[in-house]
Design an enzyme around this catalytic site. Structure first.
Site, mmCIF file in Angstrom:
data_model
loop_
_atom_site.group_PDB
_atom_site.id
_atom_site.type_symbol
_atom_site.label_atom_id
_atom_site.label_comp_id
_atom_site.label_asym_id
_atom_site.label_seq_id
_atom_site.Cartn_x
_atom_site.Cartn_y
_atom_site.Cartn_z
ATOM 1 N N HIS A 194 0.816 -1.222 0.000
ATOM 2 C CA HIS A 194 0.000 0.000 0.000
ATOM 3 C C HIS A 194 0.846 1.268 0.000
ATOM 4 O O HIS A 194 0.335 2.355 -0.255
ATOM 5 C CB HIS A 194 -0.989 -0.010 1.173
ATOM 6 N N ASP A 218 0.118 -7.694 1.333
ATOM 7 C CA ASP A 218 0.492 -6.279 1.461
ATOM 8 C C ASP A 218 2.011 -6.107 1.506
ATOM 9 O O ASP A 218 2.535 -5.344 2.315
ATOM 10 C CB ASP A 218 -0.149 -5.654 2.701
ATOM 11 N N SER A 278 4.719 2.620 7.881
ATOM 12 C CA SER A 278 4.398 1.449 7.077
ATOM 13 C C SER A 278 5.578 1.038 6.212
ATOM 14 O O SER A 278 6.181 1.875 5.535
ATOM 15 C CB SER A 278 3.192 1.730 6.186
#
Length: 389
Positions: free
Chosen positions: A130, A160, A235
């Site tokens: 993402h 992911d 992230s």
């Protein structure tokens, strides 16, 4: 007497004049030196090897941070998008009268940021899908300030994860991978990344739980849960143990405000390494697939189907012509085991099927109308999700 008084007055006048001149031009000459007070005695540890600058003090994780910090990078992405305009400008009747005289949509670039981990000295970088999905330009900034354009090697939306590569013209400081299954609940971990774009940051916490699933974050979930602060921008960054070895890739937070609430999730290093190896070798991740729609078995469903418990996965639908259809699996069957491995819920069924090699034949145990049957199924290849535009 008069002479005496006159002499005294002159002396006082001269003294006042001298004091005035000194206070105006040299006031420090008139300041009295302070009287030294008693010395303050403090207790201090004598310098030793244990308190040297490069050694950890008790309760410090500086050594682990020093080992991992050079391996964590900042990732900057950008994408060209068409700006929004009034829907009236796209109306057919409006365009019939005015045509394209109002001009095309204006292009604008949007940007994003995240983190990544240098997985190998030759420039492979692990990050979250993402962080880079839909980006048409990716830039990586190293811990030492150098910046490089990155190319996308491959991505796996279902876990992911994504793999990038940069050409730095030399060996890069690769992270050390911790052994699989080396993490336990209560272990101290450090989360390293670039939260909110403020710069490289280290936060500390413990492992709160392992094998978290059913979170709706990705298709295949087996998360490490930690209370180490993870915020937007973290992230794709590193979750490392007290030795500085990589145990996970920071992936998500649970938050109602957008900030850290002490519940963060990371992808285990074993998952990440397997995905990375497949992407580097073939450009994609290959998983098994049988072409069924599944759902949880609730107590109500178990009662209506006459099942002894809620274990297993209910086959709600079968894709016509798919592997399960060809093997004889029917809607309404309850899948209870694959290759003698019991299935507790649909998530476990997904993991077991995905681990099977496409083209191989596997034995599926199903419960159908009160009987347990064994059905051989030839495994297919899981379709690749299309890249978002």
């Amino acid at each position: 007497m008069h002479r005496l008084w006159l002499t005294f007055a002159q002396a006082v006048t001269v003294a006042v004049a001298i004091v005035f001149v000194l206070s105006t031009f040299k006031p420090d000459w008139l300041t009295l030196a302070p009287t030294p007070g008693p010395a303050v005695t403090v207790q201090q540890i004598a310098p030793s090897e244990t308190t040297a600058p490069l050694a950890d003090t008790p309760g410090s994780y500086a050594r682990a941070a020093r080992a991992a910090l050079p391996s964590v990078v900042h990732i900057f992405t950008s994408k060209e998008m068409q700006s929004q305009r009034s829907p009236f400008l796209d109306d057919p009747i409006f365009r019939h009268f005015f045509g394209d005289r109002l001009g095309p949509r204006q292009e604008q670039r949007t940007s994003g940021l995240g983190s990544g981990v240098i997985a190998s000295a030759d420039g492979y970088i692990l990050t979250n899908n993402h962080v880079i999905e839909a980006a048409d330009a990716i830039e990586v900034a190293l811990n030492d300030g150098r910046k490089f354009e990155a190319t996308l090697v491959g991505r796996d939306p279902e876990t992911d994860l994504a793999v990038l590569r940069i050409q730095a013209g030399g060996d890069l400081p690769a992270v050390t991978f911790a052994p699989a299954a080396s993490l336990t609940v209560g272990d101290v971990v450090l989360a390293i990344g670039n939260p909110f774009g403020v710069g490289q940051t280290v936060t500390m916490g413990i492992v709160s739980a392992l094998q978290r699933s059913h979170l709706g974050i990705s298709t295949f979930e087996n998360f490490i849960q930690t209370d180490a602060a993870i915020n937007p921008g973290n992230s794709g960054g590193a979750l490392v143990n007290s030795d500085g070895a990589l145990v996970g890739i920071n992936a998500a937070i649970y938050s109602r405000s957008g900030g850290s609430l002490g519940i963060g999730f990371a992808i285990p290093v074993s998952f990440a390494k397997d995905v990375m190896d497949q992407i580097i070798r073939t450009g994609r991740v290959t998983r098994g697939w049988i072409g069924v729609e599944i759902q949880d078995i609730t107590p109500e469903l178990a009662g209506s189907f006459g099942l002894p418990d809620t274990a297993g996965a209910l086959i709600a639908g079968v894709i016509r012509g798919g592997p399960a259809d060809k093997g004889g699996i029917l809607p309404g069957d309850v899948l209870i085991a694959i290759e003698a491995q019991p299935i507790a819920d649909p998530q476990r069924m997904l993991e077991l099927v995905a681990a099977l090699a496409p083209g191989a034949e596997a034995r599926f145990q199903v419960r159908r109308k009160g009987r347990v049957l064994e059905v051989p199924v030839k495994i297919g290849r899981r379709p690749v999700l299309p890249r978002p535009q």
